[in-house]
Design a protein around this motif. Structure first.
Motif, PDB file in Angstrom:
ATOM      1  N   GLU A 102     -10.940  -0.520   1.878  1.00  0.00           N
ATOM      2  CA  GLU A 102     -10.836  -1.465   0.778  1.00  0.00           C
ATOM      3  C   GLU A 102     -10.555  -2.846   1.356  1.00  0.00           C
ATOM      4  N   ARG A 146     -10.285  -8.174  -5.178  1.00  0.00           N
ATOM      5  CA  ARG A 146     -10.792  -6.998  -4.467  1.00  0.00           C
ATOM      6  C   ARG A 146     -12.312  -7.062  -4.429  1.00  0.00           C
ATOM      7  N   TRP A 152      -9.611  -7.015   0.230  1.00  0.00           N
ATOM      8  CA  TRP A 152      -9.242  -8.036  -0.738  1.00  0.00           C
ATOM      9  C   TRP A 152      -9.415  -9.393  -0.071  1.00  0.00           C
ATOM     10  N   ASP A 198      -7.385  -6.173   4.807  1.00  0.00           N
ATOM     11  CA  ASP A 198      -8.088  -4.913   5.038  1.00  0.00           C
ATOM     12  C   ASP A 198      -7.139  -3.744   4.841  1.00  0.00           C
ATOM     13  N   VAL A 245     -14.159  -5.009  -1.999  1.00  0.00           N
ATOM     14  CA  VAL A 245     -14.623  -3.672  -1.603  1.00  0.00           C
ATOM     15  C   VAL A 245     -13.618  -2.672  -2.142  1.00  0.00           C
ATOM     16  N   ARG A 246     -14.080  -1.746  -2.951  1.00  0.00           N
ATOM     17  CA  ARG A 246     -13.204  -0.737  -3.543  1.00  0.00           C
ATOM     18  C   ARG A 246     -13.241   0.537  -2.722  1.00  0.00           C
ATOM     19  N   ARG A 247     -12.082   1.198  -2.606  1.00  0.00           N
ATOM     20  CA  ARG A 247     -12.026   2.420  -1.811  1.00  0.00           C
ATOM     21  C   ARG A 247     -12.868   3.539  -2.407  1.00  0.00           C
ATOM     22  N   GLU A 248     -13.171   3.419  -3.697  1.00  0.00           N
ATOM     23  CA  GLU A 248     -14.023   4.434  -4.333  1.00  0.00           C
ATOM     24  C   GLU A 248     -15.443   4.412  -3.772  1.00  0.00           C
ATOM     25  N   GLU A 255       0.846  -1.186   0.000  1.00  0.00           N
ATOM     26  CA  GLU A 255       0.000   0.000   0.000  1.00  0.00           C
ATOM     27  C   GLU A 255       0.887   1.243   0.000  1.00  0.00           C
TER      28      GLU A 255
END
Length: 700
Positions: free
Chosen positions: A256, A271, A258, A239, A273-276, A218
């Motif tokens: 986010e 992935r 994965w 996470d 859940v996307r941070r967007e 990250e």
């Protein structure tokens, strides 16, 4: 304070000028950062010597308190074992050993074998703290990490139980670990040196070959990663979380997420859940679905489910709706039961549900405010609590101001509870003490809760010691501490003030006191103290405030705002130079601090932060209450020179060097103090004796 002829030490000043936003700052004590400088060590030793001499008249009281603490040590009983695969793992503290040893036995069997003996680790005779203790599914390997310095850089090792030898050992920057189901692949997170105290790399290690590789990195310095395994054991989750959010040690919402099947360790991470998406989500696995605890509908969170092959928000089906004022804090999965930890106000409850969300058993502790945890943990700083998945028996623990640590097993299929363990404290009678929660009105009218405990026969109003944290959304719940009885039995009440800036009442409680609203944390503490005086619980001249780390900074900043309100201040390993911490990104947590306190590179945020920063608000015309400050030479969070600079600057601002200020530097141990031995009790007894002395003097 004893001998009036004593004179506190004062190190030399080496003025250093900094100009930022047209504001000139002169700092004379930056040179204390050089721990190899003999003058630094000489100053720290001089401060320690002064503290001992200044408190010499308390030696008899300190010895009396130490004897009381030692007399309340647990005499029998051990925490229940926890099962991983075919083995039960447990600790046993043996006479003459500094640290308990880890053992295991076959599930349901009697014959035990030694797993790890921390006492033989080099350096553990001086300091030892466990990081993780994680057996593989089949029990062939055990991953464990430890710190023998106190700087919280944990060395990771893997032990082969067939040979009893460590077959792998790695860097001293390992954090969380999770085994794949193949029994020989281990994933662990690691801190990068240039982003201290942040886990930004995920490593995959093959024990069979010794090969390791970075599989995830990250790059955003405001985010960090955590790895874990689902309660079912079927999935591994990665996470990506905001590094400034300490709202929960494990069930923290992620920006986010994965995942990878636990039986496909060499596969590709997906992935889900996307941070967007822009919300905070915690993911679990149950049957044919992923469960998502999400704050998309409100800060108290709701629970939704989605098919594993299509976890997108368009497929979400609500299981538990968002309810204002009811925080859905944790999600735990058993094979046939979904259990959520909810909290309404300060009171927690465990609620079991079936696959359709229907409510089953509800467990509500009698305590108005307490610590409630699901599962059993190995006790390491990065350890994850676990509970048996293929069972209807939920294991949880409870602790409060009046209830010693208690472990309970509750059968969700046949509602019955069995106490598996309760700490036995010699001479302790819970009936002599009472715990309660009171509310205090803040400046803006918001009600701030205070968890309190006192002897039933205490006379009101009386002396009060108020503890506080109030940072990063971190929660602080009441728990039992036998040493605290030495204060309670002398008529001193104790309280946790749940100020804004903490997370006890959810994310909005934290966000209400960050950046350009951070002073609310300090005014809430002031309001709590005044509120206790107004209701006749606290004597106005007998209130002491105490905080550790970020909470140490809280009490120093609060005392500077209202020095007349507090008769003494206890600041343990305090973050007391916030501006300087944020200006140097090589400092631990420096980048994360900007989300909490504001960014000094932004002019208006700099001016606001500068208005309350404890270090830069010291002056000769602002006398402060008597203050205890401590630090640790090997502290990996608040570096030793941060409190040292504060003390030196404060002495230089006072014509008499502020003799009511004492400073103790621990030469062994880290942020949380000594790990074992006589110094643990001595540190507690010193602080209590010093506190009692100032309460006596202020009311005489």
């Amino acid at each position: 304070m004893g001998d009036k002829r004593l004179q506190p030490p004062l190190p030399r000043a080496e003025p250093r000028i900094r100009v930022l936003h047209d504001h000139v700052t002169i700092d004379g004590y930056r040179w204390l950062r050089d721990r190899d400088n003999p003058d630094v060590r000489a100053y720290l030793e001089a401060e320690g010597g002064y503290a001992e001499q200044a408190a010499a008249h308390l030696s008899a009281l300190k010895a009396e308190i130490i004897a009381e603490i030692e007399g309340r040590q647990l005499r029998e009983g051990a925490l229940p074992s926890f099962q991983v695969g075919p083995f039960e793992y447990f600790q046993r503290h043996e006479q003459g050993q500094s640290h308990p040893r880890w053992w295991r036995r076959p599930a349901g069997g009697d014959r035990a074998e030694l797993v790890i003996d921390p006492n033989v680790l080099e350096g553990a005779e001086v300091f030892y703290r466990l990081g993780v203790f994680e057996p593989s599914d089949d029990g062939r390997f055990v991953a464990f990490s430890f710190d023998v310095i106190g700087d919280e850089n944990y060395e990771l090792r893997v032990r082969d139980m067939e040979t009893g030898r460590d077959v792998w050992q790695g860097s001293r920057r390992a954090a969380m670990v999770a085994w794949a189901s193949d029994g020989h692949t281990l994933f662990f997170t690691r801190e990068r040196p240039r982003l201290r105290r942040q886990c930004n790399e995920l490593i995959r290690l093959d024990i069979a070959t010794g090969d390791s590789e970075v599989v995830f990195e990250e790059a955003n310095g405001y985010l960090e990663i955590r790895v874990r395994r689902s309660d079912s054991g079927v999935w591994l989750f990665l996470d990506v979380i905001a590094s400034s959010d300490w709202s929960s040690p494990v069930h923290m919402g992620a920006a986010e997420v994965w995942c990878i099947p636990a039986d496909e360790a060499g596969g590709k991470w997906r992935r889900i859940v996307r941070r967007e998406l822009g919300c905070n989500i915690y993911v679990e696995h149950w049957r044919d679905s992923f469960l998502f605890r999400a704050d998309d509908a409100g800060p108290s969170c709701r629970l939704v489910r989605a098919p594993i092959n299509d976890p997108s928000p368009s497929s979400w089906e609500e299981v538990v709706p968002h309810r204002a004022g009811v925080a859905l804090e944790e999600v735990h999965i058993l094979e046939k039961h979904l259990v959520v930890l909810e909290r309404e106000g300060l009171r927690p409850r465990l609620v079991s549900r079936d696959g359709r969300g229907g409510v089953g058993a509800t467990i509500v502790p009698e305590e108005p405010s307490c610590t409630l945890k699901v599962g059993l943990s190995a006790g390491g700083i990065h350890s994850v609590a676990r509970h048996p998945f293929r069972s209807s028996k939920l294991v949880y623990s409870i602790s409060s101001f009046v209830t010693p640590d208690t472990v309970v097993e509750h059968d969700l299929a046949d509602p019955r509870s069995t106490v598996l363990y309760q700490a036995r404290v010699p001479g302790y009678d819970a009936a002599q003490y009472v715990a309660t929660v009171v509310m205090a009105k803040a400046e803006d009218g918001v009600q701030v809760p205070i968890s309190l405990v006192a002897r039933r026969d205490r006379t009101n109003p009386g002396p009060v010691l108020l503890n506080v944290y109030g940072c990063y959304g971190s929660t602080r719940w009441p728990s039992f501490m036998a040493a605290r009885l030495s204060l309670l039995d002398r008529g001193v009440a104790f309280g946790w003030v749940h100020v804004r800036g903490g997370g006890e009442l959810g994310r909005p409680w934290h966000e209400a006191a960050t950046r350009d609203r951070k002073r609310i944390t300090y005014t809430d503490l002031i309001a709590a103290a005044e509120g206790l005086v107004d209701i006749g619980f606290a004597s106005r001249d007998a209130i002491v405030i105490e905080g550790s780390s970020g909470g140490g900074g809280t009490v120093l900043a609060t005392a500077a705002l209202r020095p007349d309100l507090f008769c003494a201040v206890l600041a343990k390993v305090p973050l007391c130079d916030i501006l300087d911490t944020e200006m140097d990104f090589m400092m631990p947590y420096a980048l994360q601090e900007t989300a909490e306190y504001g960014d000094p590179h932004i002019a208006h945020e700099y001016r606001y932060l500068r208005s309350y920063d404890p270090y830069y608000n010291l002056s000769a015309d602002r006398p402060l209450p008597p203050t205890y400050v401590d630090a640790a030479l090997d502290d990996g969070q608040v570096l030793y020179y941060q409190p040292a600079r504060y003390v030196a600057q404060r002495r230089s601002c006072s014509a008499d060097r502020d003799p009511e200020l004492v400073f103790r530097m621990r030469m062994v141990g880290g942020h949380s103090g000594a790990s074992h031995g006589p110094s643990v009790d001595e540190e507690r007894a010193f602080r209590m004796a010093w506190t009692l002395d100032h309460l006596r003097r202020s009311s005489s």
